[in-house]
Design a protein around this motif. Structure first.
Motif, PDB file in Angstrom:
ATOM      1  N   ILE A 109      23.339  70.264  42.773  1.00 35.54           N
ATOM      2  CA  ILE A 109      24.515  69.843  43.932  1.00 35.54           C
ATOM      3  C   ILE A 109      24.007  68.471  44.496  1.00 35.54           C
ATOM      4  O   ILE A 109      24.823  67.769  44.723  1.00 35.54           O
ATOM      5  CB  ILE A 109      24.355  71.016  44.931  1.00 35.54           C
ATOM      6  N   GLY A 110      22.592  68.249  44.782  1.00 31.99           N
ATOM      7  CA  GLY A 110      22.235  67.247  45.613  1.00 31.99           C
ATOM      8  C   GLY A 110      22.465  65.798  44.680  1.00 31.99           C
ATOM      9  O   GLY A 110      23.033  64.630  45.109  1.00 31.99           O
ATOM     10  N   GLU A 111      22.392  66.138  43.305  1.00 31.20           N
ATOM     11  CA  GLU A 111      22.625  65.157  42.187  1.00 31.20           C
ATOM     12  C   GLU A 111      24.220  64.775  42.381  1.00 31.20           C
ATOM     13  O   GLU A 111      24.505  63.298  42.119  1.00 31.20           O
ATOM     14  CB  GLU A 111      22.302  65.534  40.719  1.00 31.20           C
ATOM     15  N   LEU A 112      24.872  65.738  42.391  1.00 27.29           N
ATOM     16  CA  LEU A 112      26.482  65.389  42.593  1.00 27.29           C
ATOM     17  C   LEU A 112      26.888  64.615  43.398  1.00 27.29           C
ATOM     18  O   LEU A 112      27.626  63.458  43.590  1.00 27.29           O
ATOM     19  CB  LEU A 112      27.314  66.624  42.439  1.00 27.29           C
ATOM     20  N   ILE A 113      26.200  64.805  44.659  1.00 29.37           N
ATOM     21  CA  ILE A 113      26.355  63.850  46.157  1.00 29.37           C
ATOM     22  C   ILE A 113      25.955  62.418  45.749  1.00 29.37           C
ATOM     23  O   ILE A 113      26.431  61.625  46.069  1.00 29.37           O
ATOM     24  CB  ILE A 113      25.591  64.657  47.238  1.00 29.37           C
ATOM     25  N   ARG A 114      24.559  62.546  45.106  1.00 30.78           N
ATOM     26  CA  ARG A 114      24.041  61.055  44.928  1.00 30.78           C
ATOM     27  C   ARG A 114      24.924  60.161  44.097  1.00 30.78           C
ATOM     28  O   ARG A 114      24.986  59.244  44.041  1.00 30.78           O
ATOM     29  CB  ARG A 114      22.577  61.405  44.380  1.00 30.78           C
ATOM     30  N   GLU A 115      25.590  60.972  42.994  1.00 28.73           N
ATOM     31  CA  GLU A 115      26.633  60.395  42.032  1.00 28.73           C
ATOM     32  C   GLU A 115      27.562  59.820  42.675  1.00 28.73           C
ATOM     33  O   GLU A 115      28.055  58.517  42.323  1.00 28.73           O
ATOM     34  CB  GLU A 115      27.008  61.294  40.968  1.00 28.73           C
ATOM     35  N   ARG A 116      28.182  60.414  43.642  1.00 25.06           N
ATOM     36  CA  ARG A 116      29.344  59.851  44.654  1.00 25.06           C
ATOM     37  C   ARG A 116      28.792  58.584  45.177  1.00 25.06           C
ATOM     38  O   ARG A 116      29.413  57.442  45.298  1.00 25.06           O
ATOM     39  CB  ARG A 116      29.856  60.897  45.689  1.00 25.06           C
ATOM     40  N   ILE A 117      27.500  58.669  45.894  1.00 26.76           N
ATOM     41  CA  ILE A 117      27.125  57.546  46.522  1.00 26.76           C
ATOM     42  C   ILE A 117      26.885  56.491  45.518  1.00 26.76           C
ATOM     43  O   ILE A 117      27.219  55.130  46.086  1.00 26.76           O
ATOM     44  CB  ILE A 117      25.755  57.762  47.283  1.00 26.76           C
TER      45      ILE A 117
ATOM     46  N   ASP B  34      35.611  64.063  48.155  1.00 26.58           N
ATOM     47  CA  ASP B  34      35.564  63.697  46.781  1.00 26.58           C
ATOM     48  C   ASP B  34      34.712  64.659  45.830  1.00 26.58           C
ATOM     49  O   ASP B  34      34.710  65.033  44.808  1.00 26.58           O
ATOM     50  CB  ASP B  34      34.821  62.347  46.692  1.00 26.58           C
ATOM     51  N   VAL B  35      33.519  65.064  46.408  1.00 30.78           N
ATOM     52  CA  VAL B  35      32.537  65.763  45.753  1.00 30.78           C
ATOM     53  C   VAL B  35      32.700  67.459  45.834  1.00 30.78           C
ATOM     54  O   VAL B  35      32.384  68.095  44.838  1.00 30.78           O
ATOM     55  CB  VAL B  35      30.930  65.615  46.363  1.00 30.78           C
ATOM     56  N   ARG B  36      33.350  67.883  46.929  1.00 34.20           N
ATOM     57  CA  ARG B  36      33.479  69.449  47.053  1.00 34.20           C
ATOM     58  C   ARG B  36      34.263  69.801  45.947  1.00 34.20           C
ATOM     59  O   ARG B  36      33.542  71.013  45.640  1.00 34.20           O
ATOM     60  CB  ARG B  36      34.334  69.429  48.464  1.00 34.20           C
ATOM     61  N   PRO B  37      35.294  69.586  45.397  1.00 33.08           N
ATOM     62  CA  PRO B  37      35.627  70.343  44.365  1.00 33.08           C
ATOM     63  C   PRO B  37      34.854  70.547  43.235  1.00 33.08           C
ATOM     64  O   PRO B  37      34.696  71.385  42.399  1.00 33.08           O
ATOM     65  CB  PRO B  37      36.994  69.675  44.119  1.00 33.08           C
ATOM     66  N   GLU B  38      34.145  69.420  42.910  1.00 30.10           N
ATOM     67  CA  GLU B  38      33.139  69.505  41.611  1.00 30.10           C
ATOM     68  C   GLU B  38      32.064  70.574  42.000  1.00 30.10           C
ATOM     69  O   GLU B  38      31.484  71.348  41.170  1.00 30.10           O
ATOM     70  CB  GLU B  38      32.581  68.295  41.285  1.00 30.10           C
ATOM     71  N   ILE B  39      31.375  70.661  43.231  1.00 30.42           N
ATOM     72  CA  ILE B  39      30.480  71.520  43.689  1.00 30.42           C
ATOM     73  C   ILE B  39      31.019  73.214  43.615  1.00 30.42           C
ATOM     74  O   ILE B  39      30.336  73.906  42.999  1.00 30.42           O
ATOM     75  CB  ILE B  39      29.997  71.302  45.097  1.00 30.42           C
TER      76      ILE B  39
ATOM     77  N   LEU C 273      31.338  74.202  40.177  1.00 29.95           N
ATOM     78  CA  LEU C 273      30.143  74.650  39.583  1.00 29.95           C
ATOM     79  C   LEU C 273      29.393  75.933  40.054  1.00 29.95           C
ATOM     80  O   LEU C 273      28.976  76.598  39.095  1.00 29.95           O
ATOM     81  CB  LEU C 273      28.805  73.379  40.072  1.00 29.95           C
ATOM     82  N   ILE C 274      29.647  76.124  41.429  1.00 28.48           N
ATOM     83  CA  ILE C 274      29.010  77.623  41.888  1.00 28.48           C
ATOM     84  C   ILE C 274      30.083  78.504  41.870  1.00 28.48           C
ATOM     85  O   ILE C 274      29.801  79.696  41.873  1.00 28.48           O
ATOM     86  CB  ILE C 274      28.475  77.417  43.447  1.00 28.48           C
ATOM     87  N   GLY C 275      31.282  78.068  41.503  1.00 30.29           N
ATOM     88  CA  GLY C 275      32.392  79.136  41.252  1.00 30.29           C
ATOM     89  C   GLY C 275      32.963  79.675  42.685  1.00 30.29           C
ATOM     90  O   GLY C 275      33.634  80.864  42.493  1.00 30.29           O
ATOM     91  N   LYS C 276      32.625  78.995  43.803  1.00 28.02           N
ATOM     92  CA  LYS C 276      33.192  79.611  45.146  1.00 28.02           C
ATOM     93  C   LYS C 276      33.426  78.627  46.054  1.00 28.02           C
ATOM     94  O   LYS C 276      32.970  77.338  45.977  1.00 28.02           O
ATOM     95  CB  LYS C 276      32.025  80.302  45.692  1.00 28.02           C
ATOM     96  N   PRO C 277      34.539  78.649  46.920  1.00 24.10           N
ATOM     97  CA  PRO C 277      34.876  77.842  47.883  1.00 24.10           C
ATOM     98  C   PRO C 277      33.514  77.342  48.786  1.00 24.10           C
ATOM     99  O   PRO C 277      32.826  78.335  49.229  1.00 24.10           O
ATOM    100  CB  PRO C 277      35.820  78.211  48.587  1.00 24.10           C
ATOM    101  N   ILE C 278      33.269  76.273  49.270  1.00 23.09           N
ATOM    102  CA  ILE C 278      32.039  75.630  50.097  1.00 23.09           C
ATOM    103  C   ILE C 278      32.470  75.197  51.303  1.00 23.09           C
ATOM    104  O   ILE C 278      33.826  74.576  51.646  1.00 23.09           O
ATOM    105  CB  ILE C 278      31.188  74.857  49.624  1.00 23.09           C
ATOM    106  N   TYR C 279      31.541  75.281  52.538  1.00 20.66           N
ATOM    107  CA  TYR C 279      31.838  74.330  53.524  1.00 20.66           C
ATOM    108  C   TYR C 279      30.538  73.419  53.378  1.00 20.66           C
ATOM    109  O   TYR C 279      29.530  73.609  53.604  1.00 20.66           O
ATOM    110  CB  TYR C 279      31.750  74.977  54.816  1.00 20.66           C
ATOM    111  N   LEU C 280      31.010  72.065  53.229  1.00 22.85           N
ATOM    112  CA  LEU C 280      29.621  71.076  53.145  1.00 22.85           C
ATOM    113  C   LEU C 280      29.526  70.092  54.138  1.00 22.85           C
ATOM    114  O   LEU C 280      30.696  69.377  54.814  1.00 22.85           O
ATOM    115  CB  LEU C 280      30.434  70.091  51.826  1.00 22.85           C
TER     116      LEU C 280
END
Ligand SMILES: Nc1nc2c(ncn2[C@@H]2O[C@H](COP(=O)(O)OP(=O)(O)OP(=O)(O)O)[C@@H](O)[C@H]2O)c(=O)[nH]1
Ligand SMILES: [Mg+2]
Length: 292
Positions: free
Chosen positions: A188-196, A255-260, A263-270
């Motif tokens: 998850i941290g990596e997906l955020i870093r990828e966007r950056i 941008d990153v929320r749908p991909e996370i 990955l975890i198969g559940k809606p998130i609050y980021l």
């Protein structure tokens, strides 16, 4: 049954991570158009008939390190070389340069089976490939030379068969439903870093590290709560990252929320935060924390 570890090594930006994702069939490692995206070695697992390959994605080769992060990246690459049963040198469709020659020296020292993957063949005319293949084969007796396009999934079967030949007869090293050795928190941290890496220019991506501080996985909640902190080196970088009225950072989150969620198969609050940690690239303990 054959099973073993293959390290993918090469110059930064040649497409090592893209190739790992294409071979695994799912995204396990992040990709960007900027060099030095990958910072840690990461295992992607490829399962085939009577075959399991642990693909070690590695940071792009650094000739000379400037700080502890660079040293740590070089160590990650060296460890992958040690761990692997075989080595895939990944290169662009160009004649070998200094970096490729240095890496071939490392391959020679390792005495391990090595093959060459020439990636991005979709970017050159076929006629240009032959002289490149010839110049590589003059330098080192690669067990095979395989031209591929990782983005177009062209030539992947030849890579798999080169890998299958290079690994030992062995029971599967990993559970067959696993895709990577990294915990979901790290991914998850990596997906955020990828966007950056993809959203910001200049030195910002290189001075950014992301740590997921909270991952509340409670099933009774409709959404999982995630709190991630993006660390930068300087106050000016914090301002740029956040943007006017927080708009830039908000776009990263959107941008990153749908991909996370996928990955975890559940809606998130980021919940995304930016903090300054001056000279973190020279702090060993902090760099270690970005791995967890
Ligand atoms: N045209 C083309 N582009 C590719 C191919 N494979 C990768 N790329 C692009 O090359 C860039 C770098 O890809 P990465 O997979 O991040 O490269 P890397 O070798 O892992 O880079 P580092 O982690 O920085 O060492 C990205 O923009 C990819 O989309 C390919 O086969 N063809
Ligand atoms: Mg990479």
């Amino acid at each position: 049954m054959k099973s073993g570890l293959v390290a993918l090594i090469g110059r930064a930006n040649v497409g090592k991570s893209t190739l790992v994702n294409s071979l695994v069939g799912q995204k396990v490692t992040i990709v960007s158009a900027k060099p030095h995206t990958t910072r840690h070695r990461l295992l992607g697992i490829l399962n085939g008939p009577n075959l399991q390959i642990g693909l070690l994605d590695t940071p792009g080769f650094l000739k000379q390190g400037r700080d502890l992060l660079d040293t740590s990246m070089s160590r990650e690459l060296a460890t992958a070389l040690e761990d692997a049963h075989a080595i895939a040198l990944v290169a662009e469709p160009r004649t070998p340069g200094d970096i490729e020659l240095d890496l071939i020296t490392h391959i020679k020292k390792s005495r391990k089976n090595a093959f060459l993957v020439i990636n991005k063949i979709d970017t050159v005319a076929k006629a240009k490939l032959l002289p490149i293949i010839e110049s590589y084969s003059k330098i080192f007796p690669f067990s095979e030379i395989v031209p591929v396009s990782s983005t177009k999934s062209d030539g992947l079967n030849s890579v798999i068969s080169a890998m299958a030949k290079a690994v030992p007869l062995h029971e599967p090293l990993f559970p067959e439903d696993a895709l990577t050795d990294r915990p979901v928190r790290f991914l998850i941290g990596e997906l955020i870093r990828e966007r950056i890496f993809n959203f910001y220019r200049h030195e910002i991506p290189y001075d950014v590290a992301v740590i997921l501080e909270t991952f509340d996985e409670r099933n009774d909640k409709e959404r999982n709560y995630l709190r991630a902190v993006v660390y930068v080196d300087k106050p000016s970088q914090k301002q740029l990252l956040i943007g006017k009225k927080g708009n830039a950072l908000k776009s990263v989150g959107v941008d990153v929320r749908p991909e996370i969620e996928k990955l975890i198969g559940k809606p998130i609050y980021l919940d995304l935060w930016v903090k300054i940690n001056p000279k973190w690239r020279n702090k060993a303990g902090f760099i270690q924390n970005t791995l967890k």
